[in-house]
Write a protein that holds these residues in place. Structure first.
Motif, short mmCIF file in Angstrom:
data_model
loop_
_atom_site.label_atom_id
_atom_site.label_comp_id
_atom_site.label_asym_id
_atom_site.label_seq_id
_atom_site.Cartn_x
_atom_site.Cartn_y
_atom_site.Cartn_z
N UNK A 14 56.49 23.28 34.20
CA UNK A 14 55.44 24.18 34.66
C UNK A 14 54.23 23.39 35.14
N UNK A 15 53.96 22.26 34.51
CA UNK A 15 52.83 21.41 34.93
C UNK A 15 53.03 20.91 36.36
N UNK A 16 54.26 20.51 36.70
CA UNK A 16 54.55 20.06 38.06
C UNK A 16 54.37 21.18 39.07
N UNK A 17 54.85 22.37 38.72
CA UNK A 17 54.71 23.51 39.62
C UNK A 17 53.26 23.90 39.80
N UNK A 18 52.47 23.76 38.76
CA UNK A 18 51.06 24.11 38.84
C UNK A 18 50.30 23.13 39.72
N UNK A 19 50.64 21.85 39.62
CA UNK A 19 49.94 20.82 40.37
C UNK A 19 50.38 20.77 41.83
N UNK A 20 51.70 20.79 42.08
CA UNK A 20 52.21 20.62 43.45
C UNK A 20 53.56 21.32 43.58
N UNK A 21 53.57 22.65 43.71
CA UNK A 21 54.85 23.35 43.76
C UNK A 21 55.70 23.00 44.96
N UNK A 238 41.54 34.30 47.08
CA UNK A 238 42.18 33.05 47.48
C UNK A 238 42.64 33.06 48.93
N UNK A 239 43.09 34.21 49.42
CA UNK A 239 43.50 34.27 50.83
C UNK A 239 42.30 34.01 51.72
N UNK A 240 41.16 34.56 51.37
CA UNK A 240 39.95 34.38 52.19
C UNK A 240 39.60 32.90 52.30
N UNK A 241 39.53 32.20 51.16
CA UNK A 241 39.14 30.80 51.20
C UNK A 241 40.25 29.91 51.76
N UNK A 242 41.51 30.26 51.50
CA UNK A 242 42.61 29.48 52.06
C UNK A 242 42.58 29.53 53.57
N UNK A 243 42.22 30.68 54.12
CA UNK A 243 42.15 30.81 55.57
C UNK A 243 41.07 29.95 56.18
N UNK A 244 39.88 29.95 55.58
CA UNK A 244 38.80 29.10 56.10
C UNK A 244 39.18 27.64 55.99
N UNK A 245 39.79 27.26 54.88
CA UNK A 245 40.26 25.89 54.71
C UNK A 245 41.27 25.51 55.79
N UNK A 246 42.26 26.38 56.03
CA UNK A 246 43.30 26.08 57.01
C UNK A 246 42.74 25.99 58.43
N UNK A 374 41.55 20.69 47.11
CA UNK A 374 42.91 20.73 46.57
C UNK A 374 43.23 22.11 45.99
N UNK A 375 44.41 22.61 46.34
CA UNK A 375 44.90 23.87 45.78
C UNK A 375 45.40 23.63 44.36
N UNK A 376 45.36 24.69 43.56
CA UNK A 376 45.81 24.57 42.16
C UNK A 376 46.41 25.89 41.71
N UNK A 377 47.39 25.80 40.81
CA UNK A 377 47.98 26.98 40.21
C UNK A 377 49.39 27.23 40.69
N UNK A 378 50.12 28.00 39.91
CA UNK A 378 51.49 28.35 40.27
C UNK A 378 51.67 29.87 40.25
N UNK A 379 51.49 30.51 39.10
CA UNK A 379 51.58 31.97 39.07
C UNK A 379 50.59 32.56 40.07
N UNK A 383 42.33 27.83 45.95
CA UNK A 383 41.33 26.76 45.85
C UNK A 383 40.34 27.09 44.74
N UNK A 384 40.21 26.23 43.73
CA UNK A 384 39.23 26.50 42.67
C UNK A 384 37.81 26.60 43.19
N UNK A 385 37.53 25.89 44.25
CA UNK A 385 36.20 25.93 44.86
C UNK A 385 36.27 25.49 46.30
N UNK A 386 35.32 25.94 47.14
CA UNK A 386 35.27 25.52 48.53
C UNK A 386 33.82 25.53 49.02
N UNK A 387 33.04 24.49 48.65
CA UNK A 387 31.69 24.37 49.21
C UNK A 387 31.76 24.26 50.74
#
Length: 396
Positions: A14-21, A238-246, A374-379, A383-387
């Motif tokens: 689960x740790x591997x999936x959480x860090x880099x699925x 998360x979708x909102x911030x993932x989109x700005x990041x992408x 960096x993205x984080x999480x599996x379930x 992004x934990x944060x995006x200044x």
């Protein structure tokens, strides 16, 4: 097809999936389409077709489990039930979330909330965290309105949501996580009960009101309102911030969107395919099942890996690339079949029709401060944060 025992992925944790699925998904595809992960005590399914098959066939793979993490976290929610029980509760919720209702009722709430949050966000100035200072309060305010808790502070909705999803992911049984979940349940139940009393003899377009009108008892109204809270903040945030990041990493694609060559609706669809906010759904085999040549014994737990399915190379060209120009194809970001996410249209409207256009119009040059976020999480992954920064001269 010859049926055999599943190949084993002994080192998947689960740790591997959480860090880099995604690195794990690539390894799993090499091993086989259906893999046994002994450290997780589960079968892992990576292909889009196989994942859809598992979701679609409740006679073979039931959603209810003896120790359902959803039940543990929030009670008898509809996502922990098979048909026909699930369908009854889903039908009660659907009227509040139909595209017509979103367009005619909820979009005005989304626009007002976005303007309110943006005003504060702009005062914070460049360096403000798009995740914590915009996406989170915006998603929580929208959710409070749609669920039917307009007087509950967004900070309380956020806290409840975090507690619920932490308990869903609490596979190791951390008592501190469970205690926080108990507190959140008590507070949310009290707020929902108060709203139920207020709605007696009246109605509005909210989920709570629609469930009451459909005749659901209070315990199911409470449970399903909390289910909406558990995902209705985290996922759009998360979708909102993932989109700005992408888009920041693909300025040519952002320029094409701003020029009208592509739409933010297309951005939304590609973001949730490329980086879905939820990476797994859980099922349990009712009987011995042959799945793509592998025998899954009755009683076995199965994880439908949505993140892997959405990058299935048999369905998506260059699946790891973010491409707004991609020809739209069905994916599993919101699941499929009767359990497909009820809030998907609300998320599309609040983000693609309201938040992204507003942010890029009002904050020229909007971009992350650090391009290596960096993205984080599996379930639940994001992004934990995006200044971010922007041309603050436009604020003067």
């Amino acid at each position: 097809m010859r049926v055999s025992a599943a190949p084993s992925a002994d080192r998947v944790t689960l740790e591997q999936l959480t860090e880099d699925p995604y690195t794990v998904y690539d390894r799993l595809r090499v091993i086989g389409p259906v893999v046994w992960a002994p450290q997780l005590d589960r079968f892992l399914v990576t292909g889009l077709d196989d994942c859809r098959f598992v979701e679609a066939n409740e006679d073979l793979f039931e959603i209810e489990q003896e120790d359902s993490p959803l039940k543990r976290a929030m009670g008898e929610v509809m996502l922990s039930k098979n048909e026909p029980e699930h369908g009854v509760e889903r039908a009660a919720v659907n009227p509040a979330l139909r595209p017509k209702v979103i367009a005619e009722v909820w979009r005005a709430h989304f626009e007002a909330n976005a303007a309110r949050v943006l005003k504060r966000f702009r005062r914070l100035g460049p360096g403000a965290d798009l995740n914590a200072d915009f996406a989170l309060p915006y998603a929580a305010m929208n959710l409070a309105a749609v669920v039917g808790l307009p007087d509950v502070p967004w900070t309380a909705v956020q806290r409840w949501s975090l507690a619920f999803i932490a308990e869903v992911a609490n596979v190791q049984g951390d008592p501190r996580v469970s205690e926080a979940n108990d507190i959140a349940n008590a507070e949310a139940d009290a707020a929902i009960d108060q709203r139920i009393a207020e709605l007696a003899g009246s109605a509005d377009p909210s989920m709570i009101s629609m469930m009451l009108r459909a005749g659901l008892p209070p315990d199911l109204v409470r449970a399903n309102a909390k289910l909406a809270i558990s995902g209705g903040v985290n996922e759009p945030q998360h979708v909102l911030t993932s989109g700005v990041h992408a888009l920041s990493r693909h300025p040519d694609q952002l320029a094409s969107v701003r020029a009208g060559e592509y739409t933010f609706a297309q951005v939304f669809d590609e973001v949730v395919r490329w980086m879905p906010p939820i990476h797994t759904l859980m099922r349990q085999a009712r009987v011995d099942v042959e799945l793509n040549g592998v025998m899954v014994p009755a009683g076995s737990l199965v994880w439908i890996l949505l993140g892997a399915a959405n990058r299935d190379p048999r369905h998506f060209e260059q699946p790891d690339r973010f491409m707004v120009s991609r020809t739209r194809k069905p994916h599993l970001a919101f699941g499929s079949g009767p359990h497909i996410c009820a809030g998907s249209w609300a998320a599309r409207s609040s983000i693609a029709e309201v938040a992204w256009p507003l942010l890029y119009d009002e904050l020229p040059g909007l971009a992350p401060v650090d391009d290596d976020a960096r993205f984080h999480g599996f379930f639940f992954r994001g992004l934990p944060g995006l200044p971010v920064t922007w041309n603050s001269e436009s604020d003067k």
